[in-house]
Design a protein around this motif. Structure first.
Motif, PDB file in Angstrom:
ATOM      1  N   ALA A 119       0.839  -1.205   0.000  1.00  0.00           N
ATOM      2  CA  ALA A 119       0.000   0.000   0.000  1.00  0.00           C
ATOM      3  C   ALA A 119       0.872   1.254   0.000  1.00  0.00           C
ATOM      4  CB  ALA A 119      -0.925   0.001   1.214  1.00  0.00           C
ATOM      5  N   VAL A 120       1.969   1.198   0.720  1.00  0.00           N
ATOM      6  CA  VAL A 120       2.903   2.337   0.701  1.00  0.00           C
ATOM      7  C   VAL A 120       3.410   2.545  -0.725  1.00  0.00           C
ATOM      8  CG1 VAL A 120       5.124   3.177   1.524  1.00  0.00           C
ATOM      9  CG2 VAL A 120       3.563   2.031   3.104  1.00  0.00           C
ATOM     10  N   GLY A 121       3.699   1.425  -1.392  1.00  0.00           N
ATOM     11  CA  GLY A 121       4.150   1.512  -2.781  1.00  0.00           C
ATOM     12  C   GLY A 121       3.116   2.157  -3.677  1.00  0.00           C
ATOM     13  N   VAL A 122       1.868   1.813  -3.475  1.00  0.00           N
ATOM     14  CA  VAL A 122       0.798   2.403  -4.283  1.00  0.00           C
ATOM     15  C   VAL A 122       0.714   3.908  -4.021  1.00  0.00           C
ATOM     16  CG1 VAL A 122      -1.692   2.448  -4.642  1.00  0.00           C
ATOM     17  CG2 VAL A 122      -0.511   0.259  -4.453  1.00  0.00           C
ATOM     18  N   VAL A 123       0.847   4.269  -2.759  1.00  0.00           N
ATOM     19  CA  VAL A 123       0.820   5.699  -2.414  1.00  0.00           C
ATOM     20  C   VAL A 123       1.952   6.450  -3.127  1.00  0.00           C
ATOM     21  CG1 VAL A 123       1.185   7.333  -0.537  1.00  0.00           C
ATOM     22  CG2 VAL A 123      -0.373   5.412  -0.215  1.00  0.00           C
ATOM     23  N   LEU A 124       3.117   5.834  -3.161  1.00  0.00           N
ATOM     24  CA  LEU A 124       4.252   6.480  -3.845  1.00  0.00           C
ATOM     25  C   LEU A 124       3.947   6.681  -5.327  1.00  0.00           C
ATOM     26  CD1 LEU A 124       7.326   4.624  -2.295  1.00  0.00           C
ATOM     27  CD2 LEU A 124       6.596   6.968  -1.867  1.00  0.00           C
ATOM     28  N   ILE A 125       3.351   5.646  -5.941  1.00  0.00           N
ATOM     29  CA  ILE A 125       3.027   5.737  -7.370  1.00  0.00           C
ATOM     30  C   ILE A 125       2.013   6.865  -7.599  1.00  0.00           C
ATOM     31  CG2 ILE A 125       1.864   4.558  -9.277  1.00  0.00           C
ATOM     32  CD1 ILE A 125       3.108   1.950  -8.248  1.00  0.00           C
ATOM     33  N   VAL A 126       1.001   6.904  -6.761  1.00  0.00           N
ATOM     34  CA  VAL A 126      -0.034   7.933  -6.926  1.00  0.00           C
ATOM     35  C   VAL A 126       0.573   9.328  -6.763  1.00  0.00           C
ATOM     36  CG1 VAL A 126      -2.116   8.885  -5.900  1.00  0.00           C
ATOM     37  CG2 VAL A 126      -1.940   6.433  -6.262  1.00  0.00           C
ATOM     38  N   LEU A 127       1.411   9.463  -5.757  1.00  0.00           N
ATOM     39  CA  LEU A 127       2.059  10.772  -5.539  1.00  0.00           C
ATOM     40  C   LEU A 127       2.874  11.177  -6.760  1.00  0.00           C
ATOM     41  CD1 LEU A 127       3.336  10.722  -1.846  1.00  0.00           C
ATOM     42  CD2 LEU A 127       1.785  12.378  -2.892  1.00  0.00           C
ATOM     43  N   GLU A 183       3.884  14.479 -11.375  1.00  0.00           N
ATOM     44  CA  GLU A 183       4.405  14.499 -12.744  1.00  0.00           C
ATOM     45  C   GLU A 183       3.453  15.178 -13.700  1.00  0.00           C
ATOM     46  OE1 GLU A 183       3.466  12.629 -15.624  1.00  0.00           O
ATOM     47  OE2 GLU A 183       5.331  12.616 -16.787  1.00  0.00           O
ATOM     48  N   ALA A 184       2.166  14.967 -13.466  1.00  0.00           N
ATOM     49  CA  ALA A 184       1.162  15.538 -14.360  1.00  0.00           C
ATOM     50  C   ALA A 184       1.094  17.055 -14.251  1.00  0.00           C
ATOM     51  CB  ALA A 184      -0.212  14.931 -14.054  1.00  0.00           C
ATOM     52  N   GLN A 185       1.606  17.605 -13.155  1.00  0.00           N
ATOM     53  CA  GLN A 185       1.498  19.054 -12.958  1.00  0.00           C
ATOM     54  C   GLN A 185       2.579  19.817 -13.709  1.00  0.00           C
ATOM     55  OE1 GLN A 185      -1.191  20.077 -11.362  1.00  0.00           O
ATOM     56  NE2 GLN A 185      -1.546  17.880 -11.160  1.00  0.00           N
ATOM     57  N   VAL A 186       3.613  19.112 -14.128  1.00  0.00           N
ATOM     58  CA  VAL A 186       4.772  19.813 -14.700  1.00  0.00           C
ATOM     59  C   VAL A 186       4.672  19.826 -16.222  1.00  0.00           C
ATOM     60  CG1 VAL A 186       7.279  19.871 -14.817  1.00  0.00           C
ATOM     61  CG2 VAL A 186       6.147  18.955 -12.773  1.00  0.00           C
ATOM     62  N   PRO A 187       4.586  21.012 -16.825  1.00  0.00           N
ATOM     63  CA  PRO A 187       4.595  21.064 -18.295  1.00  0.00           C
ATOM     64  C   PRO A 187       5.998  20.760 -18.798  1.00  0.00           C
ATOM     65  CG  PRO A 187       4.589  23.275 -17.384  1.00  0.00           C
ATOM     66  CD  PRO A 187       4.552  22.344 -16.213  1.00  0.00           C
ATOM     67  N   GLN A 188       6.130  19.809 -19.663  1.00  0.00           N
ATOM     68  CA  GLN A 188       7.464  19.304 -19.989  1.00  0.00           C
ATOM     69  C   GLN A 188       7.910  19.745 -21.376  1.00  0.00           C
ATOM     70  OE1 GLN A 188       7.495  15.042 -18.912  1.00  0.00           O
ATOM     71  NE2 GLN A 188       5.798  15.551 -17.562  1.00  0.00           N
TER      72      GLN A 188
END
Lengths: 725, 348
Positions: free
Chosen positions: B275-283, B288-293
């Motif tokens: 579950a901690v791993g899933v939280v890391l992925i979600v974070l 990542e989606a917030q950064v215009p690349q």
């Protein structure tokens, strides 16, 4: 102490490695970018008030020649999947000569056994493993009579199967009958044919699965007398009635269909004609529907108790805000019937939205849709009837899990509706010139999708696979990836384009039917549009549709229309695309920038040494050159855009004939970039990455390369972690 | 011993081993660079002299991507790149590959061809697969180091970590081969059979929901079984170290016995860590989606974010080792490994 040193070295090593990693991928901040982004597509030109509309003399025909008149009365037995009944075909002789022999299609016999031409071309099998005896299909003609005023004459004895394409004696998809006496030109003949069609387990487009019956190409259909010397004239022409091949579709004359269909009362039915003229409930818990449609060349229907009907009206009489006044044409009201599967209730609005948009744009661009109704069928799973067109009825296809960013069912709905125009209203010979409907429609669909919607996104399905006749899974939407639609650099053309000339009969391709019927002709039309300009292309297409509605045009008819309307000779374009397998590939070979040196060496004038001050100097610092190459065999005139470092631009024309062309300049500034075909007119160019060159500094590194490489690095890092066990 | 206390203790231990976690990340990066740098050079050489360089920075162009792949169709590195490099699709892609056993089957098919048919099947000699196999060896080394230091009561040194990694490498690599065999049988006998069956079983289904349900149930069941097997191998490794075992095969059975006897708590701890791993992925996905690349500094930010995620992932992997080792030591009734005299701690 030693250990401390080792640890410290290791730590510094980590930090250094991290820094190297960052620099390797992301690099240093870039210097000024030299090349400017070029605008790709010309926009639709603004309209300026002219004196008279250019299309004032363009008129749509009110009706077709109505060469055929089918009256049918059939009943579907849902237990045996047999449709039995009769048809009366009244055929009008407009060939200009007497006719006594008449070929008919019996398409369902393609699925009668594994010896038909269809089966042979599919590898001696019918694309479903383990077919049982009852899974095959056929159409059986019981008897044929000629109806005259004084009675009827049985001509069943003249019935014989023929194989005009490949001589396969086992193929029974075409039969011929002979009337007792010739039918004179201008006269009509009535045939009454009793027949029985057994629906197969769906193999291609039609059949019965569970309680879903899609019924297409199901009745004896007369061939077409085609290509007379003059339309309706005497002399020339022949019967065009091909066998059914794996990669061919259909061809028939326009006429009237008056069809009575009896099905169980609990079944919902949709058919060409849309709304039945009459509905009669019978005592045996069946219902008889009478459908009627004029000016069509086929009749298809669907029935199932599971179909969910929804009806709405398409109205477009007022001008929309984004419409040009000169292109606004009030369109007739159309009743749209959508028949969906129960699990696709969430897709009903999307089907209607797509159909309404298609009705609007096809109508505005080419001519209004003339019929009262259109029926959209959401096919049952594994029925293989999806993505197909019939007059006033077409099938879509989608899944419950299609997100709104995915063009399902929008793409297939617009495309299959579009076939009402290309194939339905303009009735090309799909056997021999499939691109005239598929290619034209693919081009038109692409235009509608780009006009009516924001770009759809790439979608991939995970954690699923094939099942229930489709592919399921959890959809992932790639928000970064807009689906480009038709665009240059098409991989299929590059890989397979040389296999065949585009213009071939549908069964004669070397694995390139799809490419040469859909993609290449559609791209060639985009290329034509970019060379002619959008306004001229609009006029060409609208003229062509008006002129050939309810007719059977050929490729030459379209080419003639292009040349006539545009007042240009565009034959070169068709010679290099439709009638050729050559590929386009223009590239910038190199850019040369050389400083012009001071004069050096021995100079004489009339035998006397010259003073260096007298030596001619060009007054410019650089001699620059751009070499453009033709790597492909197809030829087209191209533009070359050359930009100098000081911002100056030159646009050059090249006829594209020879293998290369060199443009030389003397300039105060070196060339910074060159692009061949900057407006991307040559959408058939198989490699547009080599269309440009930019002069960069030696230490320049591509930021885009670093962007994508770093993403892939992250992918690989995660892959290793997932894979390690 | 509760799950939460093992979880807390384990993570506390991990916090004392930052250098080892960073080292694990470093190994991961090194392996990735072997593939990534050549790909970067290829892409850079292809793009830098064209106007597509600027365009592709702002917009992905699938048609250009197809041209690129065709121009380099002989390059396995280029062929291996697809849309799943974008966004958080890598996680979907890798999880799907894990659930279908793509990696294991590739190695298994390659080895079985080599051993039983004496042939090298070219389809399985993918550089990515071979590097993956080497990475398995590297993680065997790292696992030995981690479990060993977490089984000790004193604060470990980096030297101990490296030394113990070497000490247990042989046994852990043998255990990895046993794992390869077990996973290969699991996927080829069970999972593939189900994957082949679902299209047949749902062929006549009127709705695609039926097939969808089949796949979702299959996915959940496979995920569960896979996690149980992985947990068993985790405890097998722990028992090799803590119980001083020599045989990898017997260690596997010993690990299975422990995992099944204490199944509820062992699996509860495992799920908590996942579950901690899933939280890391979600974070990661959200950030990542917030950064215009489409320019230099945002790309640096995304790259750093990716590496921070990978470090966090290594931290979590260490957390698995630490928490499970702690859980085993507290619960097991078997003899603990005799502790050697701890070396003087070295000030960091």
């Amino acid at each position: 102490m030693m250990k401390k040193t080792v640890i410290a070295i290791l730590e510094y090593g980590f930090i250094l490695a991290a820094m190297i990693l960052i620099v390797a991928f992301v690099g240093l901040p870039p210097a000024d970018q030299n090349a400017k982004q070029q605008r790709l597509n010309p926009s639709i030109p603004k309209w300026e008030q002219g004196t008279e509309p250019w299309d004032k003399d363009l008129k749509l025909p009110k009706q077709s020649d109505r060469i055929v008149h089918y009256t049918m009365d059939v009943k579907l037995d849902t237990k045996s999947n047999i449709i039995s009944g009769w048809e009366i075909l009244e055929w009008k002789n407009t060939t200009g000569q007497p006719q006594q022999e008449f070929p008919f299609h019996l398409y369902h016999n393609a699925w009668k056994n594994n010896r038909s031409t269809f089966a042979k071309e599919s590898g001696w099998q019918l694309s479903r493993p383990d077919l049982r005896q009852e899974d095959y299909g056929y159409t059986d003609v019981k008897n044929v009579k000629v109806l005259e005023a004084k009675g009827e004459t049985d001509i069943t004895k003249s019935f014989r199967y023929i194989q005009p394409d490949d001589g396969n004696p086992d193929d029974q998809t075409v039969f011929q009958i002979r009337s007792p006496k010739p039918v004179a030109s201008g006269q009509s003949v009535k045939f009454k044919i009793e027949f029985e069609t057994k629906q197969p387990l769906p193999i291609s487009r039609t059949g019965a699965i569970r309680n879903y019956h899609f019924v297409a190409q199901w009745f004896p259909k007369i061939g077409v007398w085609w290509k007379p010397a003059r339309p309706g004239g005497s002399g020339g022409g022949a019967w065009n009635c091909h066998q059914f091949h794996t990669t061919t579709e259909f061809f028939a004359d326009y006429g009237v269909y008056d069809v009575k269909i009896t099905v169980p009362s609990s079944y919902v039915i949709g058919a060409t004609g849309g709304i039945p003229r009459s509905i009669e409930n019978n005592r045996d818990t069946t219902t008889t529907y009478n459908f009627y449609q004029e000016d069509v060349h086929d009749f298809a229907w669907v029935t199932s108790p599971d179909l969910v009907p929804t009806v709405r009206k398409f109205v477009h009489d007022n001008m929309e805000p984004d419409e040009r006044p000169d292109r606004h044409h009030p369109l007739r009201e159309v009743t749209v019937i959508v028949l969906t599967q129960p699990q696709h209730d969430t897709m009903i609005d999307r089907y209607f939205d797509a159909t309404f948009k298609a009705l609007r744009y096809y109508g505005e661009w080419y001519g209004q849709y003339p019929y009262e109704t259109v029926t959209v069928v959401d096919p049952a799973n594994d029925s293989r009837s999806g993505g197909m067109e019939y007059p006033t009825l077409f099938t879509g296809g989608t899944t419950r899990y299609s997100p709104k960013e995915q063009s399902s069912p929008e793409g297939v709905t617009v495309h299959e509706f579009g076939h009402q125009f290309w194939y339905g209203l303009v009735g090309n010979n799909e056997f021999e010139e499939a691109w005239l409907d598929e290619g034209f429609n693919t081009y038109s669909t692409d235009r509608v999708m780009k006009t009516a919607w924001k770009p759809f996104k790439a979608v991939q399905y995970f954690f699923g696979g094939g099942g229930a006749g489709t592919v399921v899974g959890i959809p992932y939407v790639f928000h970064e990836i807009d689906l480009p639609g038709l665009s240059p650099g098409n991989g299929e053309i590059r890989r397979m384009g040389k296999n065949d000339v585009m213009a071939r009969k549908g069964w004669e391709y070397n694995q390139t039917y799809g490419l040469n019927s859909y993609t290449k002709p559609a791209l060639s039309l985009i290329m034509l549009e970019r060379y002619l300009g959008e306004e001229m292309m609009y006029r060409v297409m609208r003229t062509y549709h008006h002129r050939y509605r309810f007719k059977h045009p050929t490729s030459q008819d379209f080419i003639n229309t292009v040349n006539e309307v545009s007042k240009r000779d565009m034959n070169w374009l068709f010679e290099n695309t439709w009638f050729s397998s050559n590929q386009f590939d223009y590239s910038i070979d190199r850019i040369e920038n050389r400083r012009i040196p001071e004069p050096a060496g021995v100079f004489n004038l009339n035998g006397m040494p010259m003073d260096s001050a007298m030596i001619h100097r060009p007054g410019k610092e650089y001699e620059c050159a751009v070499v453009v190459k033709r790597d492909g065999e197809a030829i087209a005139p191209v533009e070359v855009l050359i930009e100098f470092k000081n911002g100056e631009r030159r646009r050059e024309q090249w006829d594209g004939q020879y293998r290369w062309k060199k443009f030389v300049y003397q300039s105060d500034s070196p060339i910074s970039s060159a692009i061949v075909d900057p407006e991307v007119k040559l959408v058939l160019d198989i490699n547009y990455n080599n269309n440009s060159k930019v002069v960069r500094e030696e230490e320049y590194r591509s930021l885009a390369a670093r962007k994508y490489a770093s993403k892939w690095t992250f992918w690989i890092q995660n892959f290793f972690e997932f894979a390690s066990f | 011993m509760t799950i939460i206390s093992s979880f807390k203790q384990g993570l506390r231990q991990v916090s004392h081993t930052k250098r080892m976690v960073l080292f694990a990340w470093f190994v991961n990066v090194l392996f990735a660079l072997v593939l990534a740098l050549p790909f970067l050079n290829t892409l850079d050489g292809y793009l830098r002299g064209t106007v597509m360089d600027e365009r592709l920075l702002h917009q992905v162009d699938p048609a250009w991507g197809e041209t690129f792949r065709m121009d380099f169709e002989k390059s396995e590195l280029v062929r291996g790149v697809d849309n799943t490099i974008f966004g958080y699709a890598p996680f979907f892609s890798h999880l799907e590959m894990t659930l279908n056993g793509a990696f294991v089957k590739s190695i298994g098919d390659f080895l079985s061809g080599l051993i039983f048919r004496l042939q090298i099947a070219s389809g399985y000699t993918s550089i990515i697969i071979l590097l993956g196999l080497l990475y398995v060896g590297a993680t065997s080394f790292l696992a030995g180091g981690f479990i060993s230091i977490y089984s000790k009561d004193h604060r470990p040194t980096f030297t101990e970590f490296v030394a113990d990694g070497g000490k247990y490498f042989g046994k852990f690599f043998r255990l990895a081969l046993v794992a390869l065999l077990v996973y290969y049988l699991f996927f080829t006998l069970l999972v593939d059979w189900v994957n082949r069956g679902i299209p047949r079983w749902t062929e006549g289904a009127p709705s695609e929901e039926t097939a969808f349900l089949y796949y979702m149930v299959k996915g959940i069941v496979v995920l569960f079984l896979l996690s149980v097997i992985t947990m068993i191998f985790d405890y097998a490794r722990i028992r090799i170290v803590v119980d001083v075992r020599t045989s990898a095969v017997f260690a596997f059975f010993a690990g299975a016995r422990f995992a099944l006897v204490y199944f509820l708590r062992a699996y509860g701890l495992y799920v908590l860590l996942c579950a901690v791993g899933v939280v890391l992925i979600v974070l990661y996905a959200l950030l990542e989606a917030q950064v215009p690349q489409d320019s230099y500094w945002p790309l640096v930010i995304v790259f750093l974010l990716q590496q921070v995620y990978m470090i966090a992932r290594m931290w979590l992997k260490a957390g698995f080792y630490a928490c499970q080792t702690h859980f085993y030591r507290e619960e097991a009734k078997s003899e603990l490994i005799p502790q050697s005299v701890p070396e003087p701690s070295i000030a960091s």
